[in-house]
Design a protein around this motif. Structure first.
Motif, short mmCIF file in Angstrom:
data_model
loop_
_atom_site.label_atom_id
_atom_site.label_comp_id
_atom_site.label_asym_id
_atom_site.label_seq_id
_atom_site.Cartn_x
_atom_site.Cartn_y
_atom_site.Cartn_z
N GLU A 34 18.18 74.55 45.82
CA GLU A 34 17.75 73.26 46.36
C GLU A 34 17.94 72.11 45.38
N LYS A 35 18.49 72.41 44.21
CA LYS A 35 18.63 71.41 43.15
C LYS A 35 19.35 70.14 43.63
N PHE A 36 20.39 70.31 44.42
CA PHE A 36 21.16 69.15 44.87
C PHE A 36 20.88 68.78 46.32
N ALA A 37 19.83 69.33 46.87
CA ALA A 37 19.46 69.03 48.25
C ALA A 37 18.03 68.50 48.29
N LEU A 38 17.09 69.35 48.61
CA LEU A 38 15.71 68.93 48.81
C LEU A 38 15.09 68.35 47.53
N VAL A 39 15.37 68.95 46.40
CA VAL A 39 14.81 68.45 45.13
C VAL A 39 15.25 67.01 44.89
N GLN A 40 16.55 66.77 44.99
CA GLN A 40 17.05 65.42 44.73
C GLN A 40 16.57 64.43 45.78
N GLN A 41 16.45 64.88 47.02
CA GLN A 41 15.99 63.98 48.09
C GLN A 41 14.55 63.54 47.84
N THR A 81 7.72 64.00 54.88
CA THR A 81 8.52 64.83 55.78
C THR A 81 9.27 65.92 55.03
N ALA A 82 9.84 65.58 53.89
CA ALA A 82 10.58 66.56 53.08
C ALA A 82 9.64 67.65 52.57
N LEU A 83 8.44 67.27 52.15
CA LEU A 83 7.49 68.26 51.65
C LEU A 83 6.97 69.16 52.76
#
Length: 119
Positions: A34-41, A81-83
């Motif tokens: 998730e480093k370049f997806a959810l984490v960055q978002q 929303t992301a969390l």
């Protein structure tokens, strides 16, 4: 930090800073995929909240200030929303999100008040 500007003393600025820091902390535990997806978002949205508050406070026009606060509040909703997705995926749980949830609510409420009261 270097510039002693008045917005740095505002509650919303201090709360949004804590929100950003907590978002960075909680996303450290997310899976590496998730480093370049959810984490960055989540991190980008958290920075957006804090930075747009700072920029909005520097604007002399009430319309401009309100727009920056609207963008900031939208980023708060994005974090929320992301969390929610992260929790559903098992990356975190309600206990871990407790402090962050309080900061999300507090930031949202303060920004909403600032948007309706500033002329």
């Amino acid at each position: 930090m270097f510039l002693q500007l008045s917005h740095t003393k505002l509650d919303v600025f201090q709360v949004s800073k804590q929100l950003a820091l907590e978002c960075y902390k909680i996303t450290k535990a997310f899976p590496s995929e998730e480093k370049f997806a959810l984490v960055q978002q989540v991190r980008r949205a958290a920075l957006s909240v804090h930075l747009n508050i700072a920029e909005g406070c520097s604007r002399t026009s009430a319309v401009e200030r309100k727009r920056y606060f609207e963008i900031s509040r939208g980023s708060v909703i994005e974090i929320h929303t992301a969390l929610d997705i992260a929790e559903c995926l098992g990356y975190c749980n309600q206990e871990q999100l407790s402090r962050l949830g309080k900061l999300i609510i507090q930031t949202f409420k303060i920004l909403s008040g600032m948007m309706s009261s500033r002329n």
